[in-house]
Design a protein around this motif. Structure first.
Motif, PDB file in Angstrom:
ATOM      1  N   SER A   1       7.316  39.620  24.468  1.00  0.00           N
ATOM      2  CA  SER A   1       7.185  41.055  24.181  1.00  0.00           C
ATOM      3  C   SER A   1       6.016  41.327  23.239  1.00  0.00           C
ATOM      4  O   SER A   1       5.313  42.332  23.397  1.00  0.00           O
ATOM      5  CB  SER A   1       8.484  41.623  23.630  1.00  0.00           C
ATOM      6  OG  SER A   1       8.840  41.008  22.423  1.00  0.00           O
TER       7      SER A   1
ATOM      8  N   VAL B   1       7.218  49.471  25.695  1.00  0.00           N
ATOM      9  CA  VAL B   1       7.097  48.017  25.523  1.00  0.00           C
ATOM     10  C   VAL B   1       7.248  47.627  24.056  1.00  0.00           C
ATOM     11  O   VAL B   1       7.789  46.559  23.754  1.00  0.00           O
ATOM     12  CB  VAL B   1       5.767  47.514  26.120  1.00  0.00           C
ATOM     13  CG1 VAL B   1       5.468  46.085  25.725  1.00  0.00           C
ATOM     14  CG2 VAL B   1       5.809  47.619  27.630  1.00  0.00           C
TER      15      VAL B   1
ATOM     16  N   ALA C   1      10.648  46.531  22.889  1.00  0.00           N
ATOM     17  CA  ALA C   1      11.150  45.203  23.259  1.00  0.00           C
ATOM     18  C   ALA C   1      11.110  44.247  22.074  1.00  0.00           C
ATOM     19  O   ALA C   1      11.919  43.316  22.000  1.00  0.00           O
ATOM     20  CB  ALA C   1      10.336  44.642  24.421  1.00  0.00           C
TER      21      ALA C   1
ATOM     22  N   SER D   1      14.461  42.292  20.957  1.00  0.00           N
ATOM     23  CA  SER D   1      14.579  40.833  20.982  1.00  0.00           C
ATOM     24  C   SER D   1      14.856  40.281  19.585  1.00  0.00           C
ATOM     25  O   SER D   1      15.583  39.291  19.440  1.00  0.00           O
ATOM     26  CB  SER D   1      13.326  40.204  21.584  1.00  0.00           C
ATOM     27  OG  SER D   1      12.191  40.540  20.840  1.00  0.00           O
TER      28      SER D   1
END
Length: 134
Positions: free
Chosen positions: A13, A118, A121, A125
């Protein structure tokens, strides 16, 4: 398994953030990109690059057990949330036609929303990693 998978997803990511951040520089003139990223008083391109690189190194350190996993999870979570918040602020404030008008490129009209998506992410995570190590 997921204790090792979460930092791998974080690394991917961070690389995706860096790739999407640099994409306009390859497709549009530099002056148009500076106007595009300069719509808020905070340098979103510089901060996102810095935070993504630090998070990338931290995720790698956590993956190879070179640092305390709980500390790495906390650091990447804070950096990811800050990166996502700044990018979302920038995406909301930036007019839709800023880069399209300056560079005359319709292919980048949705870049800011994809880029903002994005960046989420990274904290996702990091949160997954924190949940696994704590």
């Amino acid at each position: 398994m997921s204790k090792r998978l979460a930092p791998k997803v974080g690394i991917v990511s961070c690389l995706a953030v860096l790739l999407l951040l640099s994409l306009p520089y390859f497709l549009a003139p530099a002056t148009a990109v500076s106007v595009y990223y300069g719509t808020i008083p905070v340098p979103v391109d510089l901060l996102d690059t810095f935070f993504a690189l630090v998070s990338l190194i931290a995720f790698g350190s956590g993956l190879q057990d070179r640092s305390d996993p709980a500390t790495i999870a906390g650091v990447t979570l804070v950096l990811g949330v800050f990166m996502a918040a700044i990018t979302l602020w920038w995406a909301v404030v930036t007019p839709a036609d800023t880069l399209v008008e300056a560079a005359r490129m319709d292919s980048l009209s949705t870049h800011r929303w994809i880029f903002a998506l994005v960046t989420f992410a990274v904290p996702a995570s990091a949160g997954w990693y924190a949940r696994n190590v704590l």
